[in-house]
Design an enzyme around this catalytic site. Sequence first.
Site, PDB file in Angstrom:
ATOM      1  N   HIS A  80     -78.868  17.945  63.582  1.00  0.00           N
ATOM      2  CA  HIS A  80     -78.397  17.515  64.899  1.00  0.00           C
ATOM      3  C   HIS A  80     -76.906  17.186  64.829  1.00  0.00           C
ATOM      4  CE1 HIS A  80     -78.031  15.448  68.702  1.00  0.00           C
ATOM      5  NE2 HIS A  80     -77.601  14.380  68.079  1.00  0.00           N
ATOM      6  N   ARG A 123     -80.854  25.479  67.138  1.00  0.00           N
ATOM      7  CA  ARG A 123     -79.911  24.659  66.384  1.00  0.00           C
ATOM      8  C   ARG A 123     -80.197  24.900  64.912  1.00  0.00           C
ATOM      9  NH1 ARG A 123     -81.529  18.832  66.337  1.00  0.00           N
ATOM     10  NH2 ARG A 123     -81.974  19.336  64.159  1.00  0.00           N
ATOM     11  N   TYR A 145     -88.302  16.394  59.841  1.00  0.00           N
ATOM     12  CA  TYR A 145     -89.117  16.680  61.019  1.00  0.00           C
ATOM     13  C   TYR A 145     -89.341  18.159  61.330  1.00  0.00           C
ATOM     14  CZ  TYR A 145     -84.416  16.832  63.108  1.00  0.00           C
ATOM     15  OH  TYR A 145     -83.109  17.112  63.378  1.00  0.00           O
TER      16      TYR A 145
HETATM   17  C1  LIG Z   1     -78.323   8.476  77.295  1.00  0.00           C
HETATM   18  C2  LIG Z   1     -78.382   8.842  75.850  1.00  0.00           C
HETATM   19  N1  LIG Z   1     -79.467   8.546  75.145  1.00  0.00           N
HETATM   20  C3  LIG Z   1     -79.541   8.846  73.828  1.00  0.00           C
HETATM   21  C4  LIG Z   1     -78.505   9.460  73.201  1.00  0.00           C
HETATM   22  C5  LIG Z   1     -78.586   9.763  71.693  1.00  0.00           C
HETATM   23  N2  LIG Z   1     -78.647  11.216  71.508  1.00  0.00           N
HETATM   24  C6  LIG Z   1     -77.542  11.921  71.217  1.00  0.00           C
HETATM   25  S1  LIG Z   1     -77.843  13.559  71.188  1.00  0.00           S
HETATM   26  C7  LIG Z   1     -79.476  13.339  71.503  1.00  0.00           C
HETATM   27  C8  LIG Z   1     -80.367  14.534  71.634  1.00  0.00           C
HETATM   28  C9  LIG Z   1     -79.843  15.515  72.638  1.00  0.00           C
HETATM   29  O1  LIG Z   1     -80.670  16.628  72.704  1.00  0.00           O
HETATM   30  P1  LIG Z   1     -80.313  17.882  73.592  1.00  0.00           P
HETATM   31  O2  LIG Z   1     -80.063  17.442  74.990  1.00  0.00           O
HETATM   32  O3  LIG Z   1     -81.375  18.879  73.397  1.00  0.00           O
HETATM   33  O4  LIG Z   1     -78.920  18.425  73.064  1.00  0.00           O
HETATM   34  P2  LIG Z   1     -78.602  18.955  71.581  1.00  0.00           P
HETATM   35  O5  LIG Z   1     -78.135  17.788  70.794  1.00  0.00           O
HETATM   36  O6  LIG Z   1     -79.830  19.581  71.035  1.00  0.00           O
HETATM   37  O7  LIG Z   1     -77.499  19.941  71.764  1.00  0.00           O
HETATM   38  C10 LIG Z   1     -79.763  11.987  71.641  1.00  0.00           C
HETATM   39  C11 LIG Z   1     -81.104  11.440  71.907  1.00  0.00           C
HETATM   40  C12 LIG Z   1     -77.366   9.751  73.967  1.00  0.00           C
HETATM   41  N3  LIG Z   1     -76.289  10.318  73.451  1.00  0.00           N
HETATM   42  N4  LIG Z   1     -77.328   9.425  75.287  1.00  0.00           N
END
Ligand SMILES: Cc1ncc(C[n+]2csc(CCOP(=O)(O)OP(=O)(O)O)c2C)c(N)n1
Lengths: 377, 377, 336, 336
Positions: free
Chosen positions: B270, B266, B279
């Site tokens: 985010h 990425r 971080y």
């Molecule tokens: C059940 C849930 N918990 C927390 C969140 C908040 N949240 C949104 S994206 C994210 C991180 C996701 O990481 P990843 O699965 O690696 O996908 P990326 O964003 O890196 O594409 C979090 C914690 C959420 N959307 N859904």
Amino acid sequence: MTTRTSGRTRRASPSEPEPEFVQLLTPEGERIDHPDYPLEVSAEQARSLYRDLVLVRRIDAEGTALQRQGELGLWASLLGQEAAQIGSGRAMRETDFAFPTYREHGVAWCRGVDPVNLLGMFRGVNNGGWDPREKNFNLYTIVIGSQTLHAVGYAMGVQRDGADEGVIAYFGDGASSQGDVNEAFVFAASYNAPVVFFCQNNQWAISEPTERQSRVPLYRRAQGFGFPGLRVDGNDVFACLAVTRAALDYTRNGNGPMLIEAFTYRMGAHTTSDDPTRYRANDELELWRARDPILRLRRYMDHGGLADEEFYATVDKESDELAARIRAACLAMPDPDPLSMFEYVYTGPHHQVAAERAALADYLGGFADAEHAEVAR
Amino acid sequence: MTTRTSGRTRRASPSEPEPEFVQLLTPEGERIDHPDYPLEVSAEQARSLYRDLVLVRRIDAEGTALQRQGELGLWASLLGQEAAQIGSGRAMRETDFAFPTYREHGVAWCRGVDPVNLLGMFRGVNNGGWDPREKNFNLYTIVIGSQTLHAVGYAMGVQRDGADEGVIAYFGDGASSQGDVNEAFVFAASYNAPVVFFCQNNQWAISEPTERQSRVPLYRRAQGFGFPGLRVDGNDVFACLAVTRAALDYTRNGNGPMLIEAFTYRMGAHTTSDDPTRYRANDELELWRARDPILRLRRYMDHGGLADEEFYATVDKESDELAARIRAACLAMPDPDPLSMFEYVYTGPHHQVAAERAALADYLGGFADAEHAEVAR
Amino acid sequence: MSAARDDSARTAPVTLAKALNLGLRRAMEDDSKVVLMGEDIGRLGGVFRVTDGLQKDFGEARVIDTPLAESGVIGTAVGLALRGYRPVCEIQFDGFVFPAFDQITTQVAKLYARSLGKVRMPMVIRIPYGGGIGAVEHHSESPEALFAHTAGLRIVTPSNPVDGYWMIQQAIASDDPVIFFEPKRRYWEKAPLDASDDAEPRPLDRAAVVRPGTDLTLAAYGPMVRTCLDAAKAADEEGRSIEVVDLRTISPLDVDTVAESVNRTGRLVVVHEAPVFFGLGAELAAQVTDRCFYRLEAPVGRVGGFHTPYPPSRMEEVYLPDLDRVLDAVDRAFEH
Amino acid sequence: MSAARDDSARTAPVTLAKALNLGLRRAMEDDSKVVLMGEDIGRLGGVFRVTDGLQKDFGEARVIDTPLAESGVIGTAVGLALRGYRPVCEIQFDGFVFPAFDQITTQVAKLYARSLGKVRMPMVIRIPYGGGIGAVEHHSESPEALFAHTAGLRIVTPSNPVDGYWMIQQAIASDDPVIFFEPKRRYWEKAPLDASDDAEPRPLDRAAVVRPGTDLTLAAYGPMVRTCLDAAKAADEEGRSIEVVDLRTISPLDVDTVAESVNRTGRLVVVHEAPVFFGLGAELAAQVTDRCFYRLEAPVGRVGGFHTPYPPSRMEEVYLPDLDRVLDAVDRAFEH
Ligand SMILES: Cc1ncc(C[n+]2csc(CCOP(=O)(O)OP(=O)(O)O)c2C)c(N)n1
Ligand SMILES: Cc1ncc(C[n+]2csc(CCOP(=O)(O)OP(=O)(O)O)c2C)c(N)n1
Ligand SMILES: [Mg+2]
Ligand SMILES: [Mg+2]
């Protein structure tokens, strides 16, 4: 049937090939050595394990009988799983902590929980009749898989305390499908938590065979999460003892979690409410009867002459007495005071609970008064 | 940096050894053959892939810009993940179905979803602006992991229909920890469902590195559930294309599920709400900049003379035009009629919703009247 | 042709469990897209035998024994619905719906709105609920209020075999997701069932006055309807005429029917097993008080569970509203 | 010594986010068993920066970044609590608490009762909640009613920095599990904070009259308290004296304080962001109507979310109760 080999390969069934599992005692009662799991068992230890196996089977039978007679609302039988539970239970140190499902009566026994206390929830007088911290044995948990996360959290606490303690999380083959159990694997691996996941694969989750949950042996699940897993003959008390002891050492030594799959069989119904004739064949039962955990230990002891008739008679007598004590204690268990349901909702004062309690007391008091009046009349 | 080898072993980073992954195009733009994933790419196909990569990067940049300017409330950038998304997206047949997270703008592009439609939820005018069944591309799903179960259920439907269709479930490295994702693995394996689990390991779940989620490479998770998993260079559009195509074929042919871990990065925050400087270190970014998915394809095309200047100029022009169209369409997007929130709560008549709608209409009408009166005065 | 359509079965008395079984069978016959999913629903026929025999007759592709994971059941059902199927999921017991709470609340309930009407979620989630059967923890819960607060779901509950038979078919036919609460302690109660094609079932979103009366209205649903009918009968002997409304639907709530009744009787007591606090009684009391403010002669009474966890079964008789508790509330309504 | 205890900081104006941060810091200083857990709470300091700097100062063993799994967070917190820790869990957004719903409802809430008092669950679950920040789906929910129906939990919500500072510490000190709802759109509102040791915070289970009045009572909590205060001010200009009660605690609900107020004013309007249907307003209306039946001059008014999913943010202004909607309800209460 299995034959004596010096190696580690034991097939669980002669017909359908099963993956390797650790076995130290064959169904015929022959001792096998395993390079990774050496185990010295003195005659006294063998007798002691035998005694435990017999006693918990008797506790279990009494539970079933009490249910049949209407003294318990339900009973979840451990029949067939005695070796998995006694072997793993006896592997624990006093300071280790166990998180059971609802079927670990044998582990409870090893932890020193009075079997009478197990009856409370099945009789409906409470939802858990002991102090988890007194014997380091958590309350039974009915929501499938929940307790595995509790175990990991507890192990995280052990880490923070720098304590030399181990933790065991018990769960079933069916439970392996729950999100919570897999999250427990994730957290344990992530924090390298000192927890042994002990899965009793008793081949069934109520009416569903283990194949519905997983198409590969369950012990392999651990690899995917980055920690070791292995399968043990769950009807072999020596193997369960040795493997669990090694796993607890491994986790206590800071190596992180480990998964043990104890390959065993639920000889009875899921619970007394269940009717297994609707979904499984009798010959399966026969197959497993030949692998009975007590029978094989008895054969082993007989071969080696590790006990005399008096010992067996004593154990039988002891188990009769235990059963009688359990039965008497069960029948003597008083129904709880209905007002006690308000007792442990909150730790401190709570105006709503207090008001509801008072109102109910008042209402019930009305009946008492009415009855009194009736009698007086 | 990586050097040319004929074998399959490619390390993701020169310093820290990474497990094998499938790579067909090095960061330097050199083509490598892989015995299991032969891929013929014509000059035209290379140009077409290049065009897609550039266009989706531009769509993404426009999303970020629109957010900066207050036209969107939020944007989740795919910067750095273009190859993983275009490679896998282009591997799909029209009849295959994709279940995205909230970041698969590149896959949306491959499915033929108008990028303008992606903006709706980020602008706050809707929660999903397209018909999932029109392009076989589900709505974005924000609750982490949920959509993986939907994908498995959809694949179970495909099985029941006896259809020759594949399904892809996208998810992130962070999502791999969710119970739902692991239950999706369980169900897919249990029913042998034709679903490809496509995990974009972009190294971060907001501020948490992948190591917090798993201590072993994520592709290995699949083994524990009894189906194959592999890692692919997620910044290599050729490899992503070849591997996903093979995986879809594999699943369509009745072999059950498969997991692909696309090892990528990425490059941005985010989302536009995030501040990654809190971080993560800049040198990590530098390392990955050298592995840029577009850069390497460009190098490859340059080496082979697969396109002329006019081609690049056309793509640039096209992407300018696309960005302009998106921008204009975004600005022209009308705010929704507030009463429309009552429109799609239930499919049939619903007295409570109808009453609330009427009351709100009445209330809002009062303001309109008041304003009217004000103006008239 | 199903047994239910057999003329001879027209008015045979059947249990609620059997009526549901017949309704499921008929829905499966009528629409090949209807599939059943859940733990132990196949060979075993479900722990309450509601799906008894259906896997044998419709095959494993349509009566699907699932891995032990409730979120997985509902989540995959979402995908099946998206693919054009009409999944009917069984949650084994009320207390085990919570692992699926996320999928139900954030996905099932919202997909129709999220897709601006493009995707429908014709899904039924069957949940045996309530206490009174002497069960262990988590097997006697009444979590209906926890779903009613979420828009997008329909929540219904039959109180008797006849409603069971029709309502399960209506729920399956609905293009909205329906949470279908089955009063497990009434599974074995019987009633004559006219399952002929010309029977005209009441709409799924309407309550029913199941006993007319003039002095007070009792509103209840599911397992408590029988309790209220018994209470009304007992009150009759004391010269009080009590009307009983079987709510049948919790979301939407048929306040029209209740308010119409209260406008006649002037008094309302709501009865349910679920905890009173934040329960259905609160919502109904608030709405009826709003509509019948000048007609009510006493505040709306609420009888239900206490603010405690559902107690061990040896206490449940005291915990659960019974005839006496209902009559006590009735008395209080008249004392006002 | 923490910044908050620094004398110079006594009455410095701080935001709610900062006040919570200071409260957490002080709780961690006071008790080494307090640990924080959640997604992105460490280095990042949480998406709202409420835990900013705490990992740096207290280390990774006490400020624990967790894998991305809410059930895992709460489930492991149960184990830590059993081991003697006092976990404070952060759920990143309201809409993501549902994967943990099972652990909260069946374990956290019930373990004290299940163990007959042997095991306490001194756990805090912090949830930023509510709308008004222009967010995407699932980031603006108000699920408090879904927890209030379950006994064993305490549910509280501060409306301002001062309450935030004290209530988070009280919640952590409580031996009961506390769900701590933080009104996210008020995170950046400031108030002077007296964090000195001799300040005497109000008990955690009590509401507060935050503006006295004589003609009508507005009851609200969390984000809506400010809205109601504004409405009361506006009404004042129209000559109506409105009392505002900040409920502060949702479970238990401090009905005493509200009923006392209504006995003076004769009118009540309850305001929350959460859907009206099966929301807190229903419970409060039912209880207050019961207690103040002859004193109420109009039915209890309820202002809140509609029976729709939380809408896309461009519609949220209409969805969310605002000053006008509150005043409209006030008008209706006076028209009765
Ligand atoms: C059940 C849930 N918990 C927390 C969140 C908040 N949240 C949104 S994206 C994210 C991180 C996701 O990481 P990843 O699965 O690696 O996908 P990326 O964003 O890196 O594409 C979090 C914690 C959420 N959307 N859904
Ligand atoms: C979350 C949840 N879902 C369903 C149930 C109902 N149930 C009780 S035991 C059981 C099967 C458990 O199988 P397994 O994990 O193999 O353990 P075993 O009973 O065989 O020891 C089921 C489905 C439950 N207790 N919890
Ligand atoms: Mg089992
Ligand atoms: Mg990621």
